[in-house]
Write a protein that holds these residues in place. Sequence first.
Motif, mmCIF file in Angstrom:
data_model
loop_
_atom_site.group_PDB
_atom_site.id
_atom_site.type_symbol
_atom_site.label_atom_id
_atom_site.label_comp_id
_atom_site.label_asym_id
_atom_site.label_seq_id
_atom_site.Cartn_x
_atom_site.Cartn_y
_atom_site.Cartn_z
ATOM 1 N N PRO A 1 0.920 -1.201 -0.118
ATOM 2 C CA PRO A 1 -0.063 0.207 0.135
ATOM 3 C C PRO A 1 0.647 1.211 -0.172
ATOM 4 O O PRO A 1 0.477 2.176 -0.443
ATOM 5 N N ASP A 2 2.183 1.256 0.454
ATOM 6 C CA ASP A 2 2.785 2.512 0.637
ATOM 7 C C ASP A 2 3.470 2.776 -0.731
ATOM 8 O O ASP A 2 3.505 3.911 -1.198
ATOM 9 N N ARG B 1 3.537 5.806 -5.618
ATOM 10 C CA ARG B 1 3.309 6.100 -7.148
ATOM 11 C C ARG B 1 2.045 7.036 -7.644
ATOM 12 O O ARG B 1 2.180 7.856 -8.632
ATOM 13 N N ILE B 2 0.911 6.924 -7.053
ATOM 14 C CA ILE B 2 -0.191 8.047 -7.000
ATOM 15 C C ILE B 2 0.333 9.456 -6.741
ATOM 16 O O ILE B 2 0.210 10.152 -7.621
ATOM 17 N N ALA B 3 1.276 9.575 -5.758
ATOM 18 C CA ALA B 3 1.444 11.027 -5.390
ATOM 19 C C ALA B 3 2.553 11.411 -6.560
ATOM 20 O O ALA B 3 2.399 12.577 -6.863
ATOM 21 N N GLU B 4 3.468 10.504 -7.058
ATOM 22 C CA GLU B 4 4.303 10.814 -8.156
ATOM 23 C C GLU B 4 3.407 11.272 -9.305
ATOM 24 O O GLU B 4 3.711 12.169 -10.051
#
Length: 103
Positions: free
Chosen positions: A9-10, A15-18
Amino acid sequence: MADERQNGPDDLEKRIAEAKAKQRHGRTHTAAEGNAETRGWAVGIEFVGAVIVGAVIGLLLDKWLNTAPWLMIVFLALGFAAGLRRAFTTSKQFDTDFTNDEQ
């Protein structure tokens, strides 16, 4: 073959934040680009519409006068010519509007 990247999950949140950061800093479309795209679609739709209308008129006349396929071919060509003429006229108008907007 094993996947070398972590699938926890981390890692997903990272990857979503990037991806969101790239999207914010990436190239965005300006209003002028959006307007140009809309005008391009309008020209294309007008062209296709003229060809379809010509074909339908020719087809109906062929059925009525029993001259198939000759009138459909003639009106298809006329629809194509009308579509080209309309596309050139509309494009020229858009170019004129664009140059007037720049000044």
